[in-house]
Every structure is written in structure tokens, then in C-alpha cells.
Design a protein around this motif. Structure first.
Motif, PDB file in Angstrom:
ATOM      1  N   TRP A  51     -99.839  21.753 -98.971  1.00 36.08           N
ATOM      2  CA  TRP A  51     -99.966  20.982-100.301  1.00 36.08           C
ATOM      3  C   TRP A  51    -101.151  21.363-101.117  1.00 36.08           C
ATOM      4  O   TRP A  51    -101.405  20.719-102.311  1.00 36.08           O
ATOM      5  CB  TRP A  51    -100.006  19.336 -99.894  1.00 36.08           C
ATOM      6  CG  TRP A  51     -98.734  18.879 -99.095  1.00 36.08           C
ATOM      7  CD1 TRP A  51     -98.851  18.273 -98.156  1.00 36.08           C
ATOM      8  CD2 TRP A  51     -97.422  19.577 -99.179  1.00 36.08           C
ATOM      9  NE1 TRP A  51     -97.750  18.183 -97.286  1.00 36.08           N
ATOM     10  CE2 TRP A  51     -96.762  19.056 -97.901  1.00 36.08           C
ATOM     11  CE3 TRP A  51     -96.673  20.312 -99.789  1.00 36.08           C
ATOM     12  CZ2 TRP A  51     -95.505  19.257 -97.616  1.00 36.08           C
ATOM     13  CZ3 TRP A  51     -95.456  21.092 -99.440  1.00 36.08           C
ATOM     14  CH2 TRP A  51     -94.782  20.435 -98.241  1.00 36.08           C
ATOM     15  N   ALA A  54     -89.011  20.549-102.254  1.00 34.37           N
ATOM     16  CA  ALA A  54     -89.461  20.377-103.696  1.00 34.37           C
ATOM     17  C   ALA A  54     -90.889  20.320-103.709  1.00 34.37           C
ATOM     18  O   ALA A  54     -91.437  20.760-104.812  1.00 34.37           O
ATOM     19  CB  ALA A  54     -88.986  18.770-104.004  1.00 34.37           C
ATOM     20  N   ARG A  55     -91.757  19.615-102.684  1.00 32.06           N
ATOM     21  CA  ARG A  55     -93.179  19.859-102.964  1.00 32.06           C
ATOM     22  C   ARG A  55     -93.609  21.530-102.760  1.00 32.06           C
ATOM     23  O   ARG A  55     -94.498  22.031-103.603  1.00 32.06           O
ATOM     24  CB  ARG A  55     -93.919  19.349-101.783  1.00 32.06           C
ATOM     25  CG  ARG A  55     -93.819  17.653-101.828  1.00 32.06           C
ATOM     26  CD  ARG A  55     -94.913  16.936-100.996  1.00 32.06           C
ATOM     27  NE  ARG A  55     -96.106  17.268-101.675  1.00 32.06           N
ATOM     28  CZ  ARG A  55     -97.097  16.495-101.085  1.00 32.06           C
ATOM     29  NH1 ARG A  55     -97.302  15.975-100.084  1.00 32.06           N
ATOM     30  NH2 ARG A  55     -98.287  16.862-101.632  1.00 32.06           N
ATOM     31  N   ASP A  56     -92.989  22.323-102.032  1.00 32.53           N
ATOM     32  CA  ASP A  56     -93.061  23.615-102.010  1.00 32.53           C
ATOM     33  C   ASP A  56     -92.884  24.449-103.423  1.00 32.53           C
ATOM     34  O   ASP A  56     -93.636  25.197-103.868  1.00 32.53           O
ATOM     35  CB  ASP A  56     -92.039  24.491-100.857  1.00 32.53           C
ATOM     36  CG  ASP A  56     -92.601  24.255 -99.398  1.00 32.53           C
ATOM     37  OD1 ASP A  56     -93.730  23.765 -99.169  1.00 32.53           O
ATOM     38  OD2 ASP A  56     -91.778  24.304 -98.777  1.00 32.53           O
ATOM     39  N   LYS A  57     -92.005  24.026-104.105  1.00 37.40           N
ATOM     40  CA  LYS A  57     -91.694  24.369-105.352  1.00 37.40           C
ATOM     41  C   LYS A  57     -92.631  24.143-106.240  1.00 37.40           C
ATOM     42  O   LYS A  57     -93.126  24.835-107.323  1.00 37.40           O
ATOM     43  CB  LYS A  57     -90.285  23.991-105.938  1.00 37.40           C
ATOM     44  CG  LYS A  57     -89.756  24.329-107.210  1.00 37.40           C
ATOM     45  CD  LYS A  57     -88.428  23.947-107.751  1.00 37.40           C
ATOM     46  CE  LYS A  57     -88.079  24.336-109.198  1.00 37.40           C
ATOM     47  NZ  LYS A  57     -86.668  23.928-109.381  1.00 37.40           N
ATOM     48  N   GLN A  58     -93.148  22.899-106.325  1.00 34.18           N
ATOM     49  CA  GLN A  58     -94.336  22.351-106.942  1.00 34.18           C
ATOM     50  C   GLN A  58     -95.515  23.286-106.678  1.00 34.18           C
ATOM     51  O   GLN A  58     -96.323  23.599-107.642  1.00 34.18           O
ATOM     52  CB  GLN A  58     -94.757  20.939-106.697  1.00 34.18           C
ATOM     53  CG  GLN A  58     -93.671  19.877-107.352  1.00 34.18           C
ATOM     54  CD  GLN A  58     -93.958  18.499-106.971  1.00 34.18           C
ATOM     55  OE1 GLN A  58     -94.958  18.203-106.203  1.00 34.18           O
ATOM     56  NE2 GLN A  58     -93.553  17.609-107.695  1.00 34.18           N
ATOM     57  N   THR A  67     -91.974  12.129-107.103  1.00 34.34           N
ATOM     58  CA  THR A  67     -90.811  11.714-105.948  1.00 34.34           C
ATOM     59  C   THR A  67     -91.197  12.566-104.737  1.00 34.34           C
ATOM     60  O   THR A  67     -90.866  12.126-103.706  1.00 34.34           O
ATOM     61  CB  THR A  67     -89.588  12.151-106.798  1.00 34.34           C
ATOM     62  OG1 THR A  67     -89.527  11.182-107.992  1.00 34.34           O
ATOM     63  CG2 THR A  67     -88.433  11.768-106.032  1.00 34.34           C
ATOM     64  N   PRO A  68     -91.434  13.886-104.963  1.00 37.11           N
ATOM     65  CA  PRO A  68     -91.286  14.643-103.612  1.00 37.11           C
ATOM     66  C   PRO A  68     -92.517  14.182-102.498  1.00 37.11           C
ATOM     67  O   PRO A  68     -92.250  14.138-101.422  1.00 37.11           O
ATOM     68  CB  PRO A  68     -91.710  15.975-104.108  1.00 37.11           C
ATOM     69  CG  PRO A  68     -91.136  16.082-105.492  1.00 37.11           C
ATOM     70  CD  PRO A  68     -91.411  14.730-106.035  1.00 37.11           C
ATOM     71  N   ARG A  75     -91.053  10.358-101.409  1.00 36.64           N
ATOM     72  CA  ARG A  75     -89.921  10.637-100.383  1.00 36.64           C
ATOM     73  C   ARG A  75     -90.118  11.760 -99.420  1.00 36.64           C
ATOM     74  O   ARG A  75     -88.887  11.977 -98.736  1.00 36.64           O
ATOM     75  CB  ARG A  75     -88.629  10.731-101.334  1.00 36.64           C
ATOM     76  CG  ARG A  75     -88.525   9.493-102.354  1.00 36.64           C
ATOM     77  CD  ARG A  75     -88.079   8.556-101.470  1.00 36.64           C
ATOM     78  NE  ARG A  75     -87.913   7.250-102.351  1.00 36.64           N
ATOM     79  CZ  ARG A  75     -86.864   6.895-103.152  1.00 36.64           C
ATOM     80  NH1 ARG A  75     -85.536   7.516-103.028  1.00 36.64           N
ATOM     81  NH2 ARG A  75     -86.702   5.829-103.944  1.00 36.64           N
ATOM     82  N   ASP A  76     -91.187  12.453 -99.196  1.00 33.26           N
ATOM     83  CA  ASP A  76     -91.409  13.470 -98.336  1.00 33.26           C
ATOM     84  C   ASP A  76     -90.205  14.480 -98.380  1.00 33.26           C
ATOM     85  O   ASP A  76     -89.819  14.952 -97.334  1.00 33.26           O
ATOM     86  CB  ASP A  76     -91.366  12.761 -96.657  1.00 33.26           C
ATOM     87  CG  ASP A  76     -92.447  11.764 -96.672  1.00 33.26           C
ATOM     88  OD1 ASP A  76     -93.630  12.256 -96.942  1.00 33.26           O
ATOM     89  OD2 ASP A  76     -92.290  10.920 -96.061  1.00 33.26           O
ATOM     90  N   LEU A  77     -89.942  14.976 -99.687  1.00 34.47           N
ATOM     91  CA  LEU A  77     -89.031  16.109 -99.695  1.00 34.47           C
ATOM     92  C   LEU A  77     -90.031  17.366 -99.765  1.00 34.47           C
ATOM     93  O   LEU A  77     -90.536  17.975-101.024  1.00 34.47           O
ATOM     94  CB  LEU A  77     -88.323  16.000-101.277  1.00 34.47           C
ATOM     95  CG  LEU A  77     -87.732  14.530-101.435  1.00 34.47           C
ATOM     96  CD1 LEU A  77     -87.248  14.480-102.614  1.00 34.47           C
ATOM     97  CD2 LEU A  77     -86.707  14.476-100.497  1.00 34.47           C
ATOM     98  N   ASP A  78     -90.066  18.026 -98.714  1.00 35.85           N
ATOM     99  CA  ASP A  78     -90.960  19.038 -98.535  1.00 35.85           C
ATOM    100  C   ASP A  78     -90.425  20.317 -99.293  1.00 35.85           C
ATOM    101  O   ASP A  78     -91.529  20.945 -99.745  1.00 35.85           O
ATOM    102  CB  ASP A  78     -91.079  19.411 -97.110  1.00 35.85           C
ATOM    103  CG  ASP A  78     -91.763  18.427 -96.313  1.00 35.85           C
ATOM    104  OD1 ASP A  78     -92.336  17.460 -96.839  1.00 35.85           O
ATOM    105  OD2 ASP A  78     -92.030  18.695 -95.010  1.00 35.85           O
TER     106      ASP A  78
END
Length: 331
Positions: free
Chosen positions: A110, A278-282, A269-270, A273-276
Motif C-alpha cells: 500500500w 482495487a487498492r493495487d490499481k490505486q 472504499t477499497p 472493504r479490503d478490496l485488494d
């Protein structure tokens, strides 16, 4: 270490500078960062006023945005080494520690390498607003080269980077401002047209004049319900209207007749909600923005650099509104 603690739900006075234990690495893929700066965002003030997102007891350390130097890494951390400079949007919502502190620990996934051309303060100001603007313009808004976008509050934290990202895409940018000074500021960022909603008695007539009555392909609302509703008639038929806030109760009739796509952008939101994935995309967004920043094609504007102990004053400035660019706390 020194940290600003949110000791209760309430006004800026609930923020208190205290000594707490330094966080420690507990997972093999974590990194420990000596924070040099933390961004101050409106979400920080909302959490302070309304409460944290998770059922953990107070006190809590706020602050989603941070930048600093890696000082230790877990046994399986291979993306960074001690001495590396990183920036990130992580924590500050009531579960993981936020960044109003001297140190933090987070999973290496992150964090992203800091742009080499930025100071820690500039880097700490950027992640949340960059990801928000990117998501609203490109992911939710589908902005393409040659299209016209209206960015509300273009001199603000999100607005001033949204203008630049839209121009990098090749779009025509109209933006609303509240003063001649801010109009000059956003023009220097690349805005094609400015609308001073105070002197022009609103923005709708001016925007429709600038678009020959057709409206904008995309409208990005960063202000709130009344602006969202007033934006419907200036969004082109079959266009998109994206907001980062709740639009409230309103008459959807004109939006329906225009066949508008309505979008919401909450970059948290990622993390919530622990949307990994989506966080990678960020993180990929931050890496691309870092490249543009180091090329001199994207700039971060700071209105105030304040000491960590002045967090309450920083919150007061944010809540007073009309901040130009971003506010950061420095350690």
C-alpha cells in the motif's frame, strides 16, 4: 513517539498531541516509515465530527495521507529497503493508525515510491486527491480526449489536480471558482475557462453559454447537494455526472430525460472493504502520477504547511472552506 490523538467525537478541540508507543512490524511484508508529513483532508474532519468507521475504541490517530522514509522492513518485504522515500494513502479511519504521527507501519503493497521531485510535504498532500480525481474523471466519468468537463471548485484540493489530469487526457476544462485570485490560479494549471459563481450569480448560465447550450460531457461535483442538482441541466444529454458527496433528496426528472449516467467516487472504499485488487490499481495510479510529476506535467499546490501540534488549527481551516490547494502537517 509524538502523535495527534482524536480523544472523542467532536470539534477540533478533541485533537490532542500526546506521546504514544511507536508501532512495530508484526507481519513479514510490512514496512516501518518515519513520517515527515501528513496530508489533511476533509475526510479527517468528518471522521472527527461523526466518529471512526470501525468499532475500535478511541483514541485514534487520524490522517489518511502520509509521506516519509522507510526505516525498517519485514523479513519478506522486498519492494522497499531502509532509506527509501514513500508516499501512500493508508489508515486514519479508526482501524489502522493514521499519519498524524512520527512513525507508522503498513504493508508494503500500500506504499509507492515517492516522486523524486517532490518534498515530503508535497508528496503527503497528494495521494488521496490524485486517486479521487483519477477515479472520478476516468473510471467513473470515462473522460476522453476532446470532451468537455466541468470541474467544480477547481482551486480546491481535489479540483486543482482534476484540472491537470483532465488536461493531460486532452479534454477541454471549465471550472468554477469564487474569486479572481483563484481564477488566475486555475488558469495557470491549464483550465480553459473559469466561471466565478459569486460574480455571475451561479454557474449554469455561463457554462451553457460556453458549451453553446449543449452542456458538458462530464461534470465533476466536489461541493455537495445544491451544486449537484444545479449541475444536471449543464450536463450534456447522455453525459456523466460524478460526485464525491451524497447528492441528497432531489428531483431526478431532468437527469432521467437527459439519460445521464450518475456516478459516485469514494476512493476510501477499497481500504474500508479490503478490496485488494482495487487498492493495487490505486497504487498504479500513484505510480503514473509520480511519472507525470517528475516530468513537470502535474503539480501539487500547498496552501499551508503546519506543525504536527497545529492539527486542530488545520482542521479549523479545512472546515472554514475555500482552501486553495492542500494543507499538510510536518513532523
Amino acid at each position: 513517539m509524538k502523535a495527534i490523538l482524536m480523544t472523542a467525537v467532536g470539534g477540533p478541540e478533541v485533537l490532542s498531541l500526546q506521546e504514544i508507543d511507536e508501532p512495530q512490524i508484526t507481519s513479514p511484508t510490512e514496512i516501518k516509515v518515519k513520517l515527515h508529513a501528513a496530508g489533511v483532508n476533509p475526510i479527517d474532519t468528518k471522521v472527527r465530527r461523526r466518529g471512526v468507521f470501525f468499532p475500535n475504541p478511541l483514541p485514534a490517530v487520524l490522517g489518511c495521507d502520509g509521506a516519509g522514509k522507510v526505516v525498517a522492513v519485514g523479513s519478506a518485504a522486498d519492494r522497499f529497503k531502509p532509506g527509501d522515500k514513500v508516499w501512500f494513502c493508508h489508515g486514519g479511519l479508526g482501524r489502522e493508525q493514521g499519519n498524524y504521527a512520527e512513525y507508522t507501519v503498513l504493508d508494503q503493497r500500500w506504499a509507492a515510491p515517492m516522486p523524486v521531485s517532490l518534498s515530503y510535504a508535497e508528496a503527503a498532500a497528494a495521494p488521496l486527491v490524485l486517486i479521487t480525481a483519477w477515479g472520478a474523471l476516468f473510471d467513473r466519468g470515462g473522460l476522453e480526449a476532446g470532451q468537455t468537463v466541468l470541474v467544480h471548485a477547481g482551486a480546491g484540493g481535489v479540483g486543482h489536480v482534476a484540472i491537470q489530469l483532465a488536461k493531460l487526457k486532452g479534454a477541454r476544462v471549465i471550472t468554477t471558482v469564487s474569486s479572481a485570485q483563484k481564477a488566475e490560479f486555475v488558469k495557470a494549471l491549464g483550465a480553459d475557462h473559469t466561471v466565478d459563481y459569486k460574480t455571475e450569480g451561479g454557474f449554469a448560465e455561463a457554462v451553457n453559454r460556453l458549451t453553446d447550450g449543449k452542456g458538458c460531457d462530464l461534470v465533476f461535483d466536489t461541493v455537495g447537494p445544491s451544486v449537484f442538482e444545479e449541475s444536471i441541466p449543464v450536463t450534456a444529454h447522455f453525459g456523466r455526472l460524478v460526485t464525491i458527496l451524497e447528492p441528497g433528496a432531489l428531483n431526478w426528472g431532468e437527469a432521467r430525460i437527459r439519460n445521464l449516467l450518475i456516478g459516485f467516487e469514494l476512493m476510501l472504499t477499497p481500504m474500508l472493504r479490503d478490496l485488494d485488487a482495487a487498492r493495487d490499481k490505486q497504487i498504479a495510479m500513484l505510480n503514473q502520477c509520480a511519472e507525470w510529476i517528475d516530468q513537470g506535467r502535474l503539480k501539487i499546490h500547498l496552501s499551508n504547511r503546519m506543525a504536527l501540534e497545529d492539527a486542530a488549527e488545520a482542521h479549523e481551516l479545512i472546515e472554514a472552506g475555500h482552501t486553495q490547494g492542500k494543507i499538510v502537517l510536518t513532523m
